[in-house]
Scaffold this active site. Structure first.
Site, PDB file in Angstrom:
ATOM      1  N   GLU A  99       0.823  -1.209   0.000  1.00 32.97           N
ATOM      2  CA  GLU A  99       0.000   0.000   0.000  1.00 32.97           C
ATOM      3  C   GLU A  99       0.862   1.268   0.000  1.00 32.97           C
ATOM      4  OE1 GLU A  99      -3.552   1.891   2.810  1.00 32.97           O
ATOM      5  OE2 GLU A  99      -1.984   0.671   3.726  1.00 32.97           O
TER       6      GLU A  99
ATOM      7  N   LYS B 226      -9.899   2.265  -1.878  1.00 30.79           N
ATOM      8  CA  LYS B 226     -10.022   1.715  -0.527  1.00 30.79           C
ATOM      9  C   LYS B 226     -11.299   2.216   0.151  1.00 30.79           C
ATOM     10  CE  LYS B 226      -7.223   1.467   3.734  1.00 30.79           C
ATOM     11  NZ  LYS B 226      -5.972   1.966   4.351  1.00 30.79           N
TER      12      LYS B 226
ATOM     13  N   CYS C  64      -5.208  -3.000   3.402  1.00 30.21           N
ATOM     14  CA  CYS C  64      -4.805  -2.692   4.769  1.00 30.21           C
ATOM     15  C   CYS C  64      -5.977  -2.706   5.766  1.00 30.21           C
ATOM     16  CB  CYS C  64      -4.051  -1.368   4.788  1.00 30.21           C
ATOM     17  SG  CYS C  64      -3.040  -1.097   6.270  1.00 30.21           S
TER      18      CYS C  64
END
Length: 262
Positions: A40, A115, A150
């Site tokens: 990421e 995300k 994440c």
């Protein structure tokens, strides 16, 4: 499926341009892999919040320098490349997204994923970036890939949506802090077990804006067993062979997904 996970070192003394070139070379060295995964926000650092706006770029390889470099690297290596994520300039004025990029072996941008769950409790990423809203899968020739990033790991509902969309391999790049490294490993195994999928968990090495990174990249099978893992917090390449027939075998022998009620 041969997977290569590149646990990239983010050094604040290395320029973004230099790191981009170095990572492209590492990707090219993975020729022969079926999928290559980067972490990421490796161009800027997941906790370098004060640099997000300045380093924001476009996801289109014709316009964004990271997308262009990763497209070329994927094409040169002949690999499917999950290029981790970038700070993406949104269509709306001033909007930023934490956006993952996936390239085919021809260098075509095959998918993007913005995300959905932003970390920071109304600070940092949560304050600076706009949330994505759409789960994304990728039709790799060997398996359907489900994309997450994440902090998404803490929200199992997303992964159920990916499984419902056919995911067999969950790909999770991260910039996960070292002080919660045990959570990273625990959640990665849990998402594999509860969804009966392989998980490719790609962590970051180094320190992002003073936040030490967990590293601990891993490949986990649908039964929750660790196929390959590094306990290092340094830059490393982790390669593993996935027996994709395990997905169907585990789901048939222990058909827990069929008993879902909610």
């Amino acid at each position: 499926m041969r997977a290569s996970i590149l646990q990239i070192q983010v050094d604040p003394d290395e320029s973004v341009e230099s790191r981009r070139e170095r990572v492209a070379s590492l990707v090219r060295a993975q020729a022969g892999a079926d999928v290559v995964v980067l972490p990421e926000l490796w161009p800027v650092g997941a906790f370098a919040h004060d640099r997000f706006a300045a380093e924001a770029e476009e996801a289109d390889p014709a316009k964004g320098p990271t997308a262009l470099a990763m497209s070329a690297a994927a094409r040169d290596a002949g690999v499917w490349l999950h290029a981790g994520s970038i700070v993406e300039k949104g269509e709306e004025a001033g909007a930023l997204y934490n956006t993952s990029l996936v390239f085919s072996p021809s260098g075509k941008l095959a998918a993007t994923y913005r995300k959905i769950h932003r970390f920071g409790f109304d600070q940092g990423e949560a304050a600076l970036m706009t949330a994505g809203s759409t789960p994304v899968t990728v039709a790799h020739p060997q398996a359907t890939l489900g994309l997450a990033t994440c902090y998404d790991l803490r929200f199992p509902e997303l992964f159920r949506a990916l499984v419902d969309a056919g995911a067999q391999v969950l790909v999770v790049p991260a910039g996960w802090p070292a002080k919660r490294a045990d959570h990273w490993s625990l959640f990665a195994r849990t998402r594999a077990v509860e969804n009966q999928c392989f998980v490719l968990a790609c962590g970051t090495a180094g320190t992002h804006a003073g936040v030490a990174q967990a590293g601990r990249s891993a490949v986990i099978d649908p039964w929750g067993e660790v196929v390959a893992e590094t306990d290092s917090t340094e830059e490393t390449v982790l390669t593993a062979d996935l027996d994709l027939t395990q997905v169907d075998k585990v789901r048939e022998s222990f058909p827990v997904l069929k008993d879902r009620v909610l």
